[in-house]
Design an enzyme around this catalytic site. Structure first.
Site, short mmCIF file in Angstrom:
data_model
loop_
_atom_site.label_atom_id
_atom_site.label_comp_id
_atom_site.label_asym_id
_atom_site.label_seq_id
_atom_site.Cartn_x
_atom_site.Cartn_y
_atom_site.Cartn_z
N LYS A 173 0.84 -1.20 0.00
CA LYS A 173 0.00 0.00 0.00
C LYS A 173 0.88 1.26 0.00
O LYS A 173 0.72 2.15 -0.84
CB LYS A 173 -0.91 -0.01 1.24
CG LYS A 173 -1.92 1.09 1.25
CD LYS A 173 -2.79 1.03 2.48
CE LYS A 173 -2.16 1.85 3.58
NZ LYS A 173 -2.91 1.85 4.82
N ASP A 206 -6.38 0.93 0.52
CA ASP A 206 -6.50 1.10 1.96
C ASP A 206 -7.91 0.66 2.35
O ASP A 206 -8.66 0.11 1.53
CB ASP A 206 -6.20 2.55 2.38
CG ASP A 206 -7.32 3.51 1.99
OD1 ASP A 206 -8.19 3.13 1.18
OD2 ASP A 206 -7.32 4.64 2.50
#
Ligand code: SF4
Length: 224
Positions: free
Chosen positions: A118, A136
């Protein structure tokens, strides 16, 4: 796929200036800010980073940081011991393996301490202009609500949703979903009755559809 692209078009109109809400000027600063943002609001991170960035200018500065001092500076972002470890380890790894520079490839970024997929995608998309999808909590939730995927695993979400859109859209799509998730399509009580993509959303009705009630649920931001 057509509906997915229509939703994206609508989100583009709703959030023409969506961008990362973390403040930074260099890839290293964005990497550090993203590490600090784990379990913390962007607003809080943005309050702390001016001090961090003024004190530590290079990867070598993080590598040589006094742990107690660094912990104190970043304490308010939470998990400050783990984050200090990551930042010092990050500085060391960048100096030892990448000549002190932040690498611009996913395969290299994910080898750095404190950097998962991420974070790597945030840095690639926003500091290097390499298209990346940032999965996310908001991106995952909204992708499932839009019916773009049923997957929970971020890597699978990334690959399924990536297949629905041209690469050139990936970074901005990530920002738009995160903005919409923060402002309107909350985990609990999404503001369906005040949602600009409501007519296109298969999950419309998950939250209140009465406009007046829904409007009260909208968080206008900014979150930075
Ligand atoms: S209609 Fe409701 S569930 Fe769908 S995106 Fe809007 S707020 Fe989220």
């Amino acid at each position: 796929m057509r509906r997915a692209r229509r939703i994206n078009r609508e989100l583009t109109l709703l959030y023409p200036d969506a961008h990362t809400e973390l403040n930074f000027t260099t890839p290293l600063e964005l990497l550090v800010a993203t590490i600090l943002s784990a379990q913390c609001t962007d607003k809080r991170v943005n309050m702390v980073t001016p001090v961090v960035f003024a004190r530590y200018l290079t990867a070598a500065d993080y590598a040589a940081a006094d742990r107690a001092e660094l912990e104190k500076i970043i304490q308010s972002t939470g998990f400050f011991r783990a984050k200090s470890n990551s930042l010092i380890g990050l500085g060391q790894a960048l100096c030892e393996r990448f000549g002190g520079e932040v690498p611009g490839k996913l395969k290299d970024l994910v080898t750095l301490p404190g950097v998962g997929r991420k974070t790597a995608n945030v840095v690639l998309g926003n500091a290097f202009g390499v298209p990346g999808i940032t999965v996310d909590t908001h991106f995952g939730r909204l992708s499932r609500r839009f019916g773009w995927t049923v997957e929970e695993d971020p890597v699978k979400v990334e690959s399924e949703v990536g297949g629905l859109f041209p690469k050139s859209e990936w970074t901005m799509l990530s920002h738009r979903l995160i903005w919409h998730g923060r402002r309107v399509c909350h985990a609990r009580k999404p503001a369906c009755g005040a949602c600009g993509v409501g007519p296109l959303c298969p999950s419309y009705g998950l939250g209140p559809t009465d406009e007046a009630t829904a409007r009260k649920l909208v968080k206008p931001g900014p979150f930075s």
